[in-house]
Design an enzyme around this catalytic site. Sequence first.
Site, PDB file in Angstrom:
ATOM      1  N   GLY A 174       0.808  -1.214   0.000  1.00  0.00           N
ATOM      2  CA  GLY A 174       0.000   0.000   0.000  1.00  0.00           C
ATOM      3  C   GLY A 174       0.837   1.259   0.000  1.00  0.00           C
ATOM      4  O   GLY A 174       0.535   2.227  -0.704  1.00  0.00           O
ATOM      5  N   CYS A 408      -0.567  17.166  -0.726  1.00  0.00           N
ATOM      6  CA  CYS A 408       0.662  17.925  -0.975  1.00  0.00           C
ATOM      7  C   CYS A 408       1.199  18.383   0.369  1.00  0.00           C
ATOM      8  O   CYS A 408       0.446  18.544   1.323  1.00  0.00           O
ATOM      9  CB  CYS A 408       0.428  19.091  -1.914  1.00  0.00           C
ATOM     10  SG  CYS A 408      -0.636  20.354  -1.302  1.00  0.00           S
TER      11      CYS A 408
HETATM   12  P1  NAD Z   1       2.263  -3.702   2.943  1.00  0.00           P
HETATM   13  O1  NAD Z   1       2.172  -4.722   4.013  1.00  0.00           O
HETATM   14  O2  NAD Z   1       1.038  -3.274   2.227  1.00  0.00           O
HETATM   15  O3  NAD Z   1       3.323  -4.204   1.854  1.00  0.00           O
HETATM   16  C1  NAD Z   1       4.517  -4.853   2.172  1.00  0.00           C
HETATM   17  C2  NAD Z   1       5.038  -5.513   0.910  1.00  0.00           C
HETATM   18  O4  NAD Z   1       6.292  -6.152   1.177  1.00  0.00           O
HETATM   19  C3  NAD Z   1       4.105  -6.602   0.371  1.00  0.00           C
HETATM   20  O5  NAD Z   1       3.800  -6.318  -0.975  1.00  0.00           O
HETATM   21  C4  NAD Z   1       4.904  -7.876   0.524  1.00  0.00           C
HETATM   22  O6  NAD Z   1       4.627  -8.817  -0.481  1.00  0.00           O
HETATM   23  C5  NAD Z   1       6.328  -7.372   0.440  1.00  0.00           C
HETATM   24  N1  NAD Z   1       7.313  -8.262   1.070  1.00  0.00           N
HETATM   25  C6  NAD Z   1       7.267  -8.846   2.294  1.00  0.00           C
HETATM   26  N2  NAD Z   1       8.378  -9.556   2.514  1.00  0.00           N
HETATM   27  C7  NAD Z   1       9.146  -9.423   1.418  1.00  0.00           C
HETATM   28  C8  NAD Z   1      10.416  -9.917   1.064  1.00  0.00           C
HETATM   29  N3  NAD Z   1      11.125 -10.670   1.892  1.00  0.00           N
HETATM   30  N4  NAD Z   1      10.926  -9.584  -0.145  1.00  0.00           N
HETATM   31  C9  NAD Z   1      10.218  -8.814  -1.015  1.00  0.00           C
HETATM   32  N5  NAD Z   1       9.000  -8.326  -0.718  1.00  0.00           N
HETATM   33  C10 NAD Z   1       8.477  -8.613   0.487  1.00  0.00           C
HETATM   34  O7  NAD Z   1       2.985  -2.456   3.633  1.00  0.00           O
HETATM   35  P2  NAD Z   1       3.082  -0.932   3.184  1.00  0.00           P
HETATM   36  O8  NAD Z   1       1.859  -0.211   3.560  1.00  0.00           O
HETATM   37  O9  NAD Z   1       3.554  -0.840   1.798  1.00  0.00           O
HETATM   38  O10 NAD Z   1       4.220  -0.426   4.166  1.00  0.00           O
HETATM   39  C11 NAD Z   1       5.535  -0.957   4.056  1.00  0.00           C
HETATM   40  C12 NAD Z   1       6.397  -0.527   5.209  1.00  0.00           C
HETATM   41  O11 NAD Z   1       6.727   0.860   5.124  1.00  0.00           O
HETATM   42  C13 NAD Z   1       5.744  -0.710   6.568  1.00  0.00           C
HETATM   43  O12 NAD Z   1       6.684  -1.166   7.507  1.00  0.00           O
HETATM   44  C14 NAD Z   1       5.274   0.648   6.906  1.00  0.00           C
HETATM   45  O13 NAD Z   1       5.118   0.854   8.286  1.00  0.00           O
HETATM   46  C15 NAD Z   1       6.380   1.492   6.354  1.00  0.00           C
HETATM   47  N6  NAD Z   1       5.927   2.835   6.055  1.00  0.00           N
HETATM   48  C16 NAD Z   1       6.804   3.785   5.770  1.00  0.00           C
HETATM   49  C17 NAD Z   1       6.364   5.067   5.492  1.00  0.00           C
HETATM   50  C18 NAD Z   1       7.278   6.126   5.115  1.00  0.00           C
HETATM   51  O14 NAD Z   1       6.905   7.237   4.884  1.00  0.00           O
HETATM   52  N7  NAD Z   1       8.505   5.842   4.964  1.00  0.00           N
HETATM   53  C19 NAD Z   1       5.047   5.380   5.531  1.00  0.00           C
HETATM   54  C20 NAD Z   1       4.175   4.386   5.809  1.00  0.00           C
HETATM   55  C21 NAD Z   1       4.607   3.123   6.038  1.00  0.00           C
END
Ligand code: NAD
Length: 554
Positions: A174, A408
Amino acid sequence: MVKADKRIVRVKKGTEIECKGWEQEAVLRMLYNNLDPEVAEIPEELVVYGGIGKAVRNWESFDAIVRSLRELENDETLLIQSGKPVGKFRTHTAAPRVLLSNSVLVPKWADWDHFHELDKKGLIMYGQMTAGSWIYIGTQGILQGTYETFAALAKKHYNGSLKGTITLTAGLGGMGGAQPLAVTMNGGVVIAVDVDEERIDKRLDTRYCDVKTDSVDEALLMAHEARDKGEALSIGLLGNAAEVHHELLRRGVKIDIVTDQTSAHDPLNGYVPEGYSLKEAAELRGSDPKRYTDLSKKSMAKHVEAMLEFQKRGSIVFDYGNNIRQVAKDEGVEDAFAFPGFVPAYIRPLFCEGKGPFRWAALSGDPADIHRTDRLIKELFPENEALNRWIDMAQEKVAFQGLPSRICWLGYGERVKMGLAINELVKNGELKAPIVIGRDHLDCGSVASPNRETESMMDGSDAVGDWAILNALINTAAGGSWISFHHGGGVGMGYSLHAGMVAVADGTDLAKERLERVLTSDPGMGVIRHADAGYDIANETAEKHGIHIPMKRG
Ligand code: NAD
């Protein structure tokens, strides 16, 4: 009959309301929007994004919340405890209509084990950030933040453009799904590894990712060709990052930038251990969660070791807010924190000016309403070139999911200006229905998260949680429409406290008063929090805007 576990709901659009006021209707529609299949990652399980970030605890709670919102009076406030409606009190018309608290555990118990125990008993829910607070707007929500981060990186290291560079990342969920588009919007090439083909397909469908392959050879061929021609290209590569990254190192591939957005914050539900297919992983997760978690953490350690090796070979490496460094460190990777988090590296100066992920959604469901607000941004901030460029690119590249929306990054003073101007457009009938205005919890003054938003604060106040609580309290007093307080979002249990704020612009004078207050107090919290920590930019911002700080530094 539709089986309960396959139930799907879709957001309502148009100008007819089923609640007793637009404010309650706004809450209702945004709840539905969070769970709309165009928006949520696993809607039938109520999972919106970020591992198991849910909108409500279960379908029974969903129905009860919907009923309660339909009945809610204009001077009442509904209380939600971890996705379940638990009470309603008479307050007043300028008070929030809903107050939510999600996943909050007493500090000594604040770990995943306790959470899972309570979750199994049906007593709690993981609210992530905007999942449980009903202001998730699909991948666009994170897109501009990701775009800003890569733009800041390009400015710092590559004269403002990623043209001719290759970025390696993982996770096309997501949030992580915004990465390919954010990199190509900055002119670069990106290889984004994901273990789940459906997730890659979803990004292709919404035009966030250009092409996919399950072959490392093919990915490299495409990446090198595009880089050499100076073209932007995003490649979804099916594979496990813990394996693929080492394979790239073994081949001596030169990567310029490395980051990661797998759901590493949640070792049981968010990360797939190496050597396991998705199906096998799901089976092990169910049959032996302890072994799954152990394997998952070991793979993460290996994943981080690869990132560290890329750094040693000259890549720019940064953590993208999923706590993967902490897991690796706990697994014995001593130098896991050798690469920085994205906030101290690129975002903090923006936070000091009260800048953060301002967003809004059109309750009418009509894209024309958002296009009118796009023009409004340009009318209000003609001098801000980057912002104008973003609006143009967003219009061209972003496919709306659920209710049309826009995001934004706006700072102190700008948010209130925009909010009041939107309210005016609703009042004079230029928009078909009210607009919901909110933000991510990942904002300047709403989070305490020592491995992310408050990493390496100048005064060492990284773990002080008071600021996030004060944010929720002042925004409640100021009269936001729904205010939330969460634990564990982004980086997982034990690592963060954060607050959310949403306000409804329905064109009334009361909305104007409330928006004026809450869109000032909310970014203002970011300014005073960073001023208190000693950041010059925050002190200058406070000075410039006359923000009162009783014990000003310097
Ligand atoms: P999500 O759970 O929707 O997606 C995670 C993805 O990682 C999935 O598509 C899954 O298939 C993939 N995945 C899992 N293990 C894997 C592996 N070993 N190799 C390759 N792919 C793998 O999560 P999301 O909403 O996309 O969030 C991802 C992370 O980023 C979370 O930890 C979230 O808290 C963090 N996050 C960061 C920010 C930011 O601004 N930096 C903002 C929100 C969330």
